[in-house]
Design a protein around this motif. Structure first.
Motif, PDB file in Angstrom:
ATOM      1  N   LEU A 128       0.796  -1.221   0.000  1.00  0.00           N
ATOM      2  CA  LEU A 128       0.000   0.000   0.000  1.00  0.00           C
ATOM      3  C   LEU A 128       0.836   1.283   0.000  1.00  0.00           C
ATOM      4  CD1 LEU A 128      -2.806   1.259   0.002  1.00  0.00           C
ATOM      5  CD2 LEU A 128      -2.857   0.975   2.503  1.00  0.00           C
ATOM      6  N   PRO A 129       1.896   1.408   0.814  1.00  0.00           N
ATOM      7  CA  PRO A 129       2.653   2.673   0.790  1.00  0.00           C
ATOM      8  C   PRO A 129       3.185   3.025  -0.602  1.00  0.00           C
ATOM      9  CG  PRO A 129       3.219   1.422   2.749  1.00  0.00           C
ATOM     10  CD  PRO A 129       2.379   0.509   1.899  1.00  0.00           C
ATOM     11  N   GLN A 130       3.705   2.040  -1.329  1.00  0.00           N
ATOM     12  CA  GLN A 130       4.208   2.310  -2.672  1.00  0.00           C
ATOM     13  C   GLN A 130       3.087   2.778  -3.591  1.00  0.00           C
ATOM     14  OE1 GLN A 130       5.614  -1.123  -4.894  1.00  0.00           O
ATOM     15  NE2 GLN A 130       7.066   0.125  -6.056  1.00  0.00           N
ATOM     16  N   CYS A 131       1.924   2.151  -3.472  1.00  0.00           N
ATOM     17  CA  CYS A 131       0.796   2.537  -4.307  1.00  0.00           C
ATOM     18  C   CYS A 131       0.372   3.968  -4.001  1.00  0.00           C
ATOM     19  CB  CYS A 131      -0.367   1.582  -4.079  1.00  0.00           C
ATOM     20  SG  CYS A 131      -1.834   1.985  -5.052  1.00  0.00           S
ATOM     21  N   LEU A 132       0.205   4.293  -2.732  1.00  0.00           N
ATOM     22  CA  LEU A 132      -0.242   5.636  -2.358  1.00  0.00           C
ATOM     23  C   LEU A 132       0.747   6.700  -2.823  1.00  0.00           C
ATOM     24  CD1 LEU A 132      -1.564   4.895   1.247  1.00  0.00           C
ATOM     25  CD2 LEU A 132      -2.938   5.520  -0.751  1.00  0.00           C
ATOM     26  N   GLU A 133       2.038   6.447  -2.656  1.00  0.00           N
ATOM     27  CA  GLU A 133       3.049   7.404  -3.074  1.00  0.00           C
ATOM     28  C   GLU A 133       2.974   7.639  -4.578  1.00  0.00           C
ATOM     29  OE1 GLU A 133       6.213  10.039  -3.297  1.00  0.00           O
ATOM     30  OE2 GLU A 133       4.987   9.405  -1.581  1.00  0.00           O
ATOM     31  N   SER A 134       2.630   6.598  -5.340  1.00  0.00           N
ATOM     32  CA  SER A 134       2.610   6.715  -6.801  1.00  0.00           C
ATOM     33  C   SER A 134       1.435   7.536  -7.314  1.00  0.00           C
ATOM     34  CB  SER A 134       2.582   5.322  -7.440  1.00  0.00           C
ATOM     35  OG  SER A 134       1.295   4.735  -7.366  1.00  0.00           O
ATOM     36  N   LEU A 135       0.477   7.841  -6.453  1.00  0.00           N
ATOM     37  CA  LEU A 135      -0.712   8.571  -6.872  1.00  0.00           C
ATOM     38  C   LEU A 135      -0.545  10.080  -6.760  1.00  0.00           C
ATOM     39  CD1 LEU A 135      -3.466   6.288  -5.286  1.00  0.00           C
ATOM     40  CD2 LEU A 135      -2.502   6.200  -7.592  1.00  0.00           C
ATOM     41  N   ARG A 136       0.665  10.534  -6.497  1.00  0.00           N
ATOM     42  CA  ARG A 136       0.935  11.966  -6.413  1.00  0.00           C
ATOM     43  C   ARG A 136       0.641  12.659  -7.745  1.00  0.00           C
ATOM     44  NH1 ARG A 136       6.862  12.986  -4.134  1.00  0.00           N
ATOM     45  NH2 ARG A 136       6.195  15.070  -4.792  1.00  0.00           N
TER      46      ARG A 136
END
Length: 346
Positions: free
Chosen positions: A18-26
């Motif tokens: 999840l952290p990688q996914c959320l960061e990629s949504l910038r």
């Protein structure tokens, strides 16, 4: 002003990713209020809910829905869509992620589209496969989409080969009101998105393809349905019924009915033929469901394709499971023999 883009993110049991996914949504180049993120905590059993709340506290674009009952991927998407307000909506899976700069690139395309007299109903994007060992692979269907009428915009009838590409929802950014007007819904269980993506493509006045890698699709992780033996593979038949129910009530795409039947029949037989997916005890029942699918949805006057696939379809239509299984084993034998006889093999 409503947001230009709503990203709906169903979340369940993916704390590791999840952290990688959320960061990629910038979206560093987005105007204030241009993007919203609707994160749906589908009663996740791990720390995903807390991670989402922490992300929302730091990012005002984010709203978190905490479901009190697990709805599955389809149900979580439905819940997120009900809260979305954007002109376009994108369903991203929370174990995958986007390449750097993707949201900004997609926003630029959507700004162009909304200024057109006929904006795209669906923007399809390129993607890569990412495997559990860290290896990657290109979109195997890119050639069907690139250098095609989709680059400028067309209908499915003008480029029916697009149905040979992946029909998942995650590489498709769709006009939200168009989706709502279709009155289609994500299913429950496996293959939950095809009851939406088929109608989405079939009825669109304008489809466009963005030839840019906008999605990293994680393949082969434990629990992925493409690598899991489960009776839930039979969920596909309910989704097929929903697709044909849409065709029955919406005449815009009826001329593509034969193509849709071919695609669904091929998928069902591929699932049946792939070792390790349908449990052995359920294989007779699954094949009987394929035969029922042929009887229920095969269009009048529909011809079988040539060659091995055509013979396979005939046997499935007749319910000849044992003959079909013998045919598949015989078809695999020459390829296996050839591999054994390659130079350098003993």
């Amino acid at each position: 002003m409503p947001p230009l883009l709503s990203i709906v993110l169903p979340v369940h049991g993916v704390e590791r990713f999840l952290p990688q996914c959320l960061e990629s949504l910038r979206a560093d180049g987005a105007a204030p209020g241009e993007v919203e993120l609707i994160a749906v905590d589908d009663l996740s059993p791990d720390g995903c809910g807390a991670l989402l709340d922490a992300h929302a506290a730091a990012d005002p674009r984010t709203r978190v829905l905490h479901l009190t009952e697990n709805q599955g991927l389809g149900g979580a998407r439905i819940a997120g869509l009900a809260e979305a307000t954007g002109t376009y909506v994108w369903f991203v899976d929370s174990d995958d992620w986007l390449p750097a700069g993707t949201v900004d690139a997609v926003l630029a395309e959507l700004r162009t589209e909304t200024a057109r007299a006929v904006p795209a109903d669906v923007l399809l994007t390129d993607f890569t496969h990412v495997y559990h060992d860290g290896g990657t692979g290109p979109n195997p269907w890119r050639r069907v989409l690139a250098d095609s009428p989709l680059v400028e915009g067309c209908t499915a009838a003008e480029h029916p080969a697009l149905f040979n590409a992946v029909l998942a929802v995650w590489n498709k950014v769709m006009r939200r009101q168009y989706l709502l007007d279709l009155d289609v819904h994500f299913g429950r269980g496996y293959y939950e998105d095809i009851s939406v993506t088929y109608p989405l493509l079939l009825a669109a006045d304008r489809l466009r393809y963005l030839d840019r890698v906008c999605y990293h699709y994680r393949r082969g992780r434990p629990g992925a349905i493409t690598a899991t033996s489960s009776p839930k593979h039979a969920d596909a038949f309910a989704q097929y019924d929903a697709i044909f129910a849409f065709l029955d009530r919406d005449g815009r795409a009826d001329r593509l009915r034969g193509l849709v039947f071919d695609r669904t029949a091929k998928q069902a037989l591929t699932v049946y033929d792939t070792p390790g997916l349908v449990p052995d005890a359920l294989r007779p029942e699954f094949f009987a469901r394929i035969t029922e699918h042929f009887a229920r949805h095969r269009p009048a006057g529909h011809g079988f394709p040539p060659g091995l696939r055509g013979l396979q379809y005939r046997l499935a239509a007749r319910g000849s499971r044992r003959a079909h299984d013998l045919l598949r084993r015989a078809a695999r034998l020459p390829a296996a023999t050839a591999r054994r006889l390659r130079p350098g093999r003993s």
